[in-house]
Each structure stands twice: as C-alpha cells, then as structure tokens.
Design an enzyme around this catalytic site. Structure first.
Site, PDB file in Angstrom:
ATOM      1  N   GLU A 174     -11.292  34.139  40.709  1.00  0.00           N
ATOM      2  CA  GLU A 174     -12.416  33.329  40.412  1.00  0.00           C
ATOM      3  C   GLU A 174     -13.632  34.235  40.357  1.00  0.00           C
ATOM      4  OE1 GLU A 174     -12.854  30.835  38.642  1.00  0.00           O
ATOM      5  OE2 GLU A 174     -10.818  29.948  38.815  1.00  0.00           O
ATOM      6  N   TYR A 213     -20.017  26.952  41.842  1.00  0.00           N
ATOM      7  CA  TYR A 213     -18.859  26.969  40.876  1.00  0.00           C
ATOM      8  C   TYR A 213     -17.364  27.362  41.546  1.00  0.00           C
ATOM      9  CZ  TYR A 213     -15.431  28.481  37.446  1.00  0.00           C
ATOM     10  OH  TYR A 213     -14.262  28.792  36.832  1.00  0.00           O
ATOM     11  N   ASP A 232     -16.982  25.607  33.858  1.00  0.00           N
ATOM     12  CA  ASP A 232     -17.429  26.701  32.933  1.00  0.00           C
ATOM     13  C   ASP A 232     -17.320  26.638  31.961  1.00  0.00           C
ATOM     14  OD1 ASP A 232     -14.961  26.442  31.940  1.00  0.00           O
ATOM     15  OD2 ASP A 232     -13.727  28.105  32.605  1.00  0.00           O
ATOM     16  N   CYS A 260     -10.018  24.573  21.676  1.00  0.00           N
ATOM     17  CA  CYS A 260     -11.266  24.080  21.216  1.00  0.00           C
ATOM     18  C   CYS A 260     -12.217  25.345  21.710  1.00  0.00           C
ATOM     19  CB  CYS A 260     -11.681  22.941  22.437  1.00  0.00           C
ATOM     20  SG  CYS A 260     -13.256  22.177  21.981  1.00  0.00           S
ATOM     21  N   CYS A 314      -8.461  21.423  15.823  1.00  0.00           N
ATOM     22  CA  CYS A 314      -8.504  19.845  16.232  1.00  0.00           C
ATOM     23  C   CYS A 314      -7.304  19.437  15.720  1.00  0.00           C
ATOM     24  CB  CYS A 314      -9.643  19.389  15.338  1.00  0.00           C
ATOM     25  SG  CYS A 314     -11.201  20.003  15.852  1.00  0.00           S
ATOM     26  N   CYS A 336      -4.963  19.424  18.458  1.00  0.00           N
ATOM     27  CA  CYS A 336      -5.599  19.164  20.088  1.00  0.00           C
ATOM     28  C   CYS A 336      -5.019  17.954  20.420  1.00  0.00           C
ATOM     29  CB  CYS A 336      -7.158  19.050  19.736  1.00  0.00           C
ATOM     30  SG  CYS A 336      -8.150  18.637  21.078  1.00  0.00           S
ATOM     31  N   CYS A 367     -12.177  12.165  20.349  1.00  0.00           N
ATOM     32  CA  CYS A 367     -13.044  13.229  20.268  1.00  0.00           C
ATOM     33  C   CYS A 367     -14.277  12.866  19.296  1.00  0.00           C
ATOM     34  CB  CYS A 367     -12.446  14.662  19.845  1.00  0.00           C
ATOM     35  SG  CYS A 367     -13.888  15.596  19.804  1.00  0.00           S
TER      36      CYS A 367
HETATM   37 FE1  SF4 Z   1     -12.386  20.222  20.507  1.00  0.00          FE
HETATM   38 FE2  SF4 Z   1     -12.519  17.846  19.932  1.00  0.00          FE
HETATM   39 FE3  SF4 Z   1     -11.392  19.363  18.108  1.00  0.00          FE
HETATM   40 FE4  SF4 Z   1     -10.238  18.621  20.521  1.00  0.00          FE
HETATM   41  S1  SF4 Z   1     -10.619  17.669  18.722  1.00  0.00           S
HETATM   42  S2  SF4 Z   1     -10.469  20.887  19.633  1.00  0.00           S
HETATM   43  S3  SF4 Z   1     -11.709  18.655  21.906  1.00  0.00           S
HETATM   44  S4  SF4 Z   1     -13.548  19.511  18.959  1.00  0.00           S
END
Ligand code: SF4
Length: 351
Positions: free
Chosen positions: A48, A131, A149, A201, A208, A211, A217
């Site tokens: 870290e 952090y 982060d 992301c 997306c 994802c 989202c």
């Molecule tokens: Fe990022 Fe939302 Fe796309 Fe997933 S759906 S990659 S969280 S913008």
C-alpha cells in the site's frame, strides 16, 4: 444507484471477484483466503505504501525485491538507511521511503514486530494515514473499513451518478462506499471494488456490457459514465530551474551529496547542485573547469516542472568539498539515484 430488490451489489461483486481477482505478489486471492490463508500485514502495508501515487505494474518488481531482501518487518527495520533508499530509488516520493523505515522500526521496537490490529493504532504509526490504515484493516485484518482510492471513487461516482467534482465530493463518495461494504468478507470486497475500477470501470471506455453491477448503475442508465468522476480544474504547475554538477576523479570516483532528510528527494544520494527556483541560481560547489552539456534534463514533480542544466568537470586532484562524498567507481550504482538524478547521469554519459 437504482433500487433493485433482487440485486445484492456486494454479493454480485464478490462473486465476480472470486472468478476474476487480479493476481498480485502481495495479495492473498479469494481461493487461498477461503482455504484459511491469512494475509501478512507487513506485505499489505508495504504494497500500500509503494502503490501510493503509482501503478501496480510499476510496483511489482520493487515489492518482490524488497520482500526477498527483507522478508519481515524486523528485517526491514534492521536494514541500513542507505540500502533501503537505494532499493527505493526510481519509485519517487522519497519521504515515503523514509517513513517506511521509521514505521518498520516502531513496529519492530514498540510492537514486538507485529502490526497493531486496530485502525486507530495503525493510524498512530509513522507514514500511515487514513487511507493506508483502512487498507491494512480491511485487506489484512478483514475489517469493514472503507478503502477509498481513485478506482473506488470512480466506481461510486458512476454507480450513483454523482456530478459534484473531486476532491470536494470525496466525503459523499466515501459515505456511499461505506454503505455498500458488507459485514461478510469486507477485505475481499474492498479489493473487488478496486479491481472493478482498475479493469472494467476504467477511466476511459468503461466496459459496462460485462460489468457485474451494471443493473443498478445510475450513470450507465443515464449515459453519463464517460464524463464521471468530474474533477475541479487543476492549477497549472510552475516551472523551476536548477543546475547540477557532475565531477569525476581521474580514478573514476564521482562527487555526490546526500540530500537533507527533509524536503524533496530527502535522504537520497544525488549530484551536488543549486536550489531549484523560478529564477536562475548560484555558483558551482567549487571552482573547476565546468562545461555545460548540450540540452537540459526535464522532470515533473507533483507540484512543479523542473528544468536542469548539467555541468561537468574533471575533479581537480585533492578536491573533496565539505558536505560532499567522493564515491569510488565500484560503489557507484546509477540505479541508486532518484530518477531526475539518473536522467542527469544518462545525459552526462551520452556526451
Ligand atoms: Fe462502471 Fe457502471 Fe459501467 Fe459498471 S456499469 S463499468 S459501474 S459505469
């Protein structure tokens, strides 16, 4: 984030992490963790500290070298300062290396070589801020701390379609991230969000379509994900100027200086030189037949750009000015120099 009674975000993300966790030399992966392997707080802490302001790719080799040479916090605590600073050379932000050593010595001397196991006690150690304390607590101790982060900030800003710019929006993003942290497997969860930000992301062109949390989202639904997170405009960096002086003895020894512990490149070995200021500087450290090299060395620090003029001269016999070190040729390792000093050496060698 969109309400979706069927959707359990942390469960989906953990399921994704179980299949796609990035392998990193300091990480105990989900399968090993499930089999009872416990992360070593020393390795988590070291990674870290190294990862602040830089990338996983830049840190891998440094981490492997450090842990091969100093496999425990006691071994690191007992290491001579100059060897640790030498191994750190090139990673930048040298105050971190000095604090690393201070912290290792406090853990070795005052805590019997074991990192404390609470967030507050971790925060008391040199060089450990909120952090890093949260990251060690979550990753090494599996506590439900919120690790915020850049990756996590981006994921939260998009999940909740938050348009307030960073850094002002940090508290809201942290609140959102905290609310999503599960009681079960919080250490894996913290790493899962970071991995999602680093691999799916991503800042540009988030994927997306693959994802695991696309359903709730909000930015994806609104089509705003490419413009998030917003950032307040940065002030332009000023440019400073300086001179460095590379002098070599006929027997090959170089004249170097150990920089003061406090300040930029503190504690590192470098070429003697002028202050770095916005106005051109003073005289060389001793009189010699100085010759300016063609060109300049340019380097960018966090808060300013630096332009260095490089001068060279043969070292007059018997010269060893106060405060400088004549380093024999066989002890001189360019790799021990911080990057800006190594750039100066490379230019010198090329001419
Ligand atoms: Fe990022 Fe939302 Fe796309 Fe997933 S759906 S990659 S969280 S913008």
């Amino acid at each position: 984030m969109r309400d979706s009674p069927q959707f359990n975000l942390s469960a989906e993300l953990l399921d994704w992490y179980d299949r796609h966790a990035r392998e990193m030399p300091w990480r105990v992966g989900p399968a090993d963790r499930a089999a009872g392997v416990v992360p070593d707080p020393y390795r988590v802490w070291l990674s870290e500290v190294m990862l602040q302001q830089t990338t996983v790719a830049a840190v891998r080799d440094y981490f492997t070298r450090f842990t091969t040479r100093w496999p425990t916090v006691q071994a690191l605590a007992a290491a001579p300062d100059d060897q640790v600073m030498g191994e750190w050379a090139g990673l930048g932000y040298y105050a971190r290396a000095r604090n690393l050593l201070k912290c290792a010595r406090v853990v070795a001397d005052k805590h019997n070589g074991r990192f404390p196991d609470t967030y507050d006690a971790l925060l008391d150690l040199p060089g450990i801020g909120p952090y890093t304390a949260a990251a060690i607590s979550a990753i090494a101790l599996d506590r439900p701390e919120t690790v915020l982060d850049g990756n996590v900030e981006r994921v939260m800003a998009r999940l909740y379609d938050i348009h307030d710019p960073l850094p002002g929006s940090k508290p809201v993003l942290k609140e959102r991230a905290a609310a999503l942290t599960p009681e079960l497997r919080p250490g894996d969860y913290a790493q899962a969000v970071m991995d999602l930000g680093a691999t799916i992301c991503t800042p540009k062109s988030p994927a997306c379509g693959i994802c695991p949390v696309q359903t709730p989202c909000l930015a994806r639904a609104a089509g705003t994900q490419p413009e998030l997170p917003k950032k307040s405009p940065k002030k332009p960096k000023p440019t400073r100027f300086g001179h460095v002086y590379i002098a070599q003895h006929p027997n090959g020894a170089f004249l170097l200086e150990r920089r003061p512990d406090k300040g930029l490149l503190g504690g590192m070995l470098g070429w003697p030189g002028s202050d770095w200021s916005e106005t051109p500087p003073e005289a060389p450290p001793f009189s010699a037949e100085w010759r300016a090299l063609n060109g300049e060395v340019r380097h960018t620090f966090t808060h300013f750009h630096l332009v260095l003029r490089i001068w060279t001269a043969p070292l007059p016999e018997g010269t060893e000015p106060d405060g400088l070190t004549l380093l024999p040729k066989h002890d001189f390792k360019p790799g021990d120099l911080p990057t800006v000093m190594r750039k100066a050496y490379d230019m010198w060698r090329g001419q």
